[in-house]
Write a protein that holds these residues in place. Structure first.
Motif, mmCIF file in Angstrom:
data_model
loop_
_atom_site.group_PDB
_atom_site.id
_atom_site.type_symbol
_atom_site.label_atom_id
_atom_site.label_comp_id
_atom_site.label_asym_id
_atom_site.label_seq_id
_atom_site.Cartn_x
_atom_site.Cartn_y
_atom_site.Cartn_z
ATOM 1 N N UNK A 284 0.832 -1.203 0.000
ATOM 2 C CA UNK A 284 0.000 0.000 0.000
ATOM 3 C C UNK A 284 0.866 1.252 0.000
ATOM 4 N N UNK A 285 1.877 1.265 0.838
ATOM 5 C CA UNK A 285 2.785 2.406 0.873
ATOM 6 C C UNK A 285 2.170 3.636 1.515
ATOM 7 N N UNK A 286 2.828 4.777 1.325
ATOM 8 C CA UNK A 286 2.405 6.032 1.931
ATOM 9 C C UNK A 286 1.113 6.521 1.278
ATOM 10 N N UNK A 287 0.112 6.826 2.090
ATOM 11 C CA UNK A 287 -1.172 7.282 1.563
ATOM 12 C C UNK A 287 -1.948 7.967 2.672
ATOM 13 N N UNK A 288 -2.933 8.778 2.302
ATOM 14 C CA UNK A 288 -3.794 9.424 3.300
ATOM 15 C C UNK A 288 -4.973 8.546 3.676
ATOM 16 N N UNK A 289 -5.567 7.916 2.675
ATOM 17 C CA UNK A 289 -6.790 7.140 2.885
ATOM 18 C C UNK A 289 -6.665 5.783 2.222
ATOM 19 N N UNK A 290 -6.943 4.721 2.973
ATOM 20 C CA UNK A 290 -7.038 3.370 2.420
ATOM 21 C C UNK A 290 -8.520 3.018 2.310
ATOM 22 N N UNK A 291 -8.940 2.585 1.124
ATOM 23 C CA UNK A 291 -10.326 2.171 0.921
ATOM 24 C C UNK A 291 -10.370 0.670 0.675
ATOM 25 N N UNK A 292 -11.188 -0.015 1.470
ATOM 26 C CA UNK A 292 -11.485 -1.426 1.223
ATOM 27 C C UNK A 292 -12.844 -1.442 0.516
ATOM 28 N N UNK A 293 -12.889 -1.830 -0.749
ATOM 29 C CA UNK A 293 -14.112 -1.667 -1.552
ATOM 30 C C UNK A 293 -15.100 -2.805 -1.363
ATOM 31 N N UNK A 294 -16.188 -2.735 -2.121
ATOM 32 C CA UNK A 294 -17.173 -3.806 -2.122
ATOM 33 C C UNK A 294 -16.635 -5.075 -2.765
ATOM 34 N N UNK A 295 -17.307 -6.181 -2.491
ATOM 35 C CA UNK A 295 -16.862 -7.482 -2.989
ATOM 36 C C UNK A 295 -18.066 -8.368 -3.251
ATOM 37 N N UNK A 296 -17.981 -9.178 -4.312
ATOM 38 C CA UNK A 296 -19.044 -10.153 -4.587
ATOM 39 C C UNK A 296 -18.806 -11.461 -3.843
ATOM 40 N N UNK A 297 -17.611 -11.651 -3.307
ATOM 41 C CA UNK A 297 -17.309 -12.837 -2.497
ATOM 42 C C UNK A 297 -16.452 -12.365 -1.327
#
Length: 490
Positions: A284-297
């Motif tokens: 992931x590295x340096x970032x302001x916001x991590x988003x875990x998105x939707x999933x079908x499984x």
């Protein structure tokens, strides 16, 4: 005949784009036009006003046609949950999960649903623009076909075949596809469109003349390569980023069964935001916001996430005050446990979550499908927000007592959604489309950036409208619209 079908020599030949463009051209002429895709396979979907589910491409085409969303625009939607199986959605409602072989036998039943929808549209609209799926020349899929020539033959409608010249081999694609069709199917083909052409059209003319002489079919137009065209993707994740004044860095985890990644188009296209999809084996590295998105499984995707370095990186990111957002399946992953006792999505009955919030999720047979609106409460701000829900799970636990959103009127009677962690670092929500409204997006991005990004003037709706108008202009300029309108008796 008021129905015209666009089929392609390959996936991503431009079928969805051409149908959207033609829908907008006809709508501008005052024609009441409906988009239609008999069968779509995609993990990007939209919710209709009646609470049904259709493919994202047909939602875009409906906007192009200036029509409200309808489940009849996409009567069969397949949402893959493994390499060999998918959830089968008919007229907007999930009926079951099926393996590919079982669904192949089920197509005769599915065809009746397709024809019912087409008949209703034929009664209500002046024109119907149909999008095929993949290629009509897939020999192994031709038996019981409902997505391409099987449908065209059933309703006896004219067909245009589109091919992408940018990939190379365009004449082989077009001639080869035509030759693999039956004599009757070939008679339905009324012409070709060549897509994504760059260069001097005069240098292509000899090839166009040869194609028309070889096949006896006219070339109805050559569409140019539209650099910068950004419209809702049917399924493929759009990676191209637009950054001129970076105020915020966002990293979205590219899960194997990621769904509705169009949630993040308004971030990807916002020049103030550097959005990146983190791929398999990448850090992931340096970032302001991590988003875990939707999933079908969600269970399998959570297990995948836990095999990467991502779980450790998320916890380190939070220790240093970074922000994390979980959307739909991503929300479920943030909790302590996810249970799937009825094998709704996976053969694994349960999995330990990331443990970042005190709640659990149980996947259920009942699927929540609804458009919603209400108030988002974040950073001591209360702003109007709207979007839609598509999920099979119900979450419960103490963390949800500090909700992300309060509904103004939920069709199923729910009062609130999601959570905000006590330390204000984590947000979870079932809401899709949460960044589409500029004021709501600004409030969330203000939270994510610790106050650096206080406002955003980017509107996805306005951007989409400009793109559709540009697409329609190009169709009018480069296609023989008189011939195309004649094919549907306009």
């Amino acid at each position: 005949m008021k129905t015209l079908m666009v089929q392609g020599t390959t996936s991503d030949a431009g079928k969805s784009t051409l149908v959207a463009g033609l829908c907008r051209v006809l709508a501008r002429l005052g024609v009441k036009v409906a988009p239609f895709k008999p069968q779509n396979m995609a993990l990007n979907s939209a919710v209709t006003p009646c609470g049904g589910e259709i493919g994202r491409a047909q939602a875009l085409q409906a906007i192009a046609a200036k029509q409200p969303l309808s489940t009849d625009f996409n009567p069969i939607l397949l949402k893959p949950n493994s390499d060999t199986g998918a959830q089968v959605i008919i007229h907007g409602r999930a009926i079951s999960n099926m393996e590919a072989a079982k669904y192949h036998d089920y197509k005769k039943v599915a065809m009746q649903a397709v024809l019912e929808s087409h008949q209703r549209l034929a009664s209500d609209f002046d024109a119907i623009m149909v999008e095929g799926a993949g290629s009509p020349a897939e020999i192994n899929l031709r038996e019981n076909d409902i997505a391409n020539m099987g449908f065209a033959c059933e309703v006896d409608c004219p067909v245009i075949i589109i091919a992408d010249i940018d990939k190379g081999g365009v004449f082989a694609h077009l001639v080869g596809t035509l030759m693999l069709l039956s004599e009757y199917e070939q008679s339905l083909v009324q012409g070709f469109v060549i897509n994504r052409f760059r260069g001097d059209i005069a240098l292509l003319q000899s090839g166009l003349d040869w194609l028309e002489e070889k096949t006896g079919k006219p070339v109805l137009g050559v569409l140019p390569y539209m650099h910068g065209l950004n419209i809702d993707a049917e399924d493929a994740v759009a990676m191209n980023n637009v950054v001129t004044d970076k105020q915020l860095t966002v990293s979205v985890l590219l899960l194997p069964h990621i769904s509705n990644h169009t949630d993040f188009d308004s971030l990807r296209l916002n020049p103030q935001i550097d959005l990146r999809y983190v791929k398999h084996t990448e850090q992931i590295g340096q970032t302001d916001l991590i988003i875990i998105p939707g999933s079908k499984n969600v269970i399998n995707d959570l297990a995948f996430l836990q095999t990467q370095t991502w779980q450790t990186e998320i916890k380190r990111h939070l220790r240093y005050g970074g922000k994390v957002l979980g959307v739909c399946g991503g929300l479920q992953m943030l909790g302590k446990r996810i249970c799937d006792p009825d094998a709704i999505e996976s053969s694994q009955s349960e999995i330990t979550g990331l443990g970042l919030a005190d709640f659990e999720t149980k996947l259920t047979q009942t699927k929540t499908l609804t458009q919603v609106q209400g108030k988002c409460v974040i950073n001591q701000q209360s702003v109007d927000i709207k979007g839609y829900e598509i999920h099979c799970g119900q979450s419960s636990g103490p963390a949800l007592e500090r909700p992300f959103m309060y509904f103004s009127d939920h069709p199923q009677g729910f009062l609130k959604d999601g959570f905000i962690s006590d330390d204000n670092l984590i947000v979870g929500t079932y809401l899709h489309g949460l960044f589409d409204e500029p004021k709501a997006a600004a409030a969330i991005l203000n939270w994510a950036s610790n106050g650096r990004l206080t406002e955003t003037n980017f509107s996805l709706d306005e951007h989409r409208e400009k793109q559709l108008e540009w697409l329609a202009d190009e169709c009018e300029a480069h296609l023989d619209m008189n011939k195309i309108k004649a094919l549907i008796n306009l």
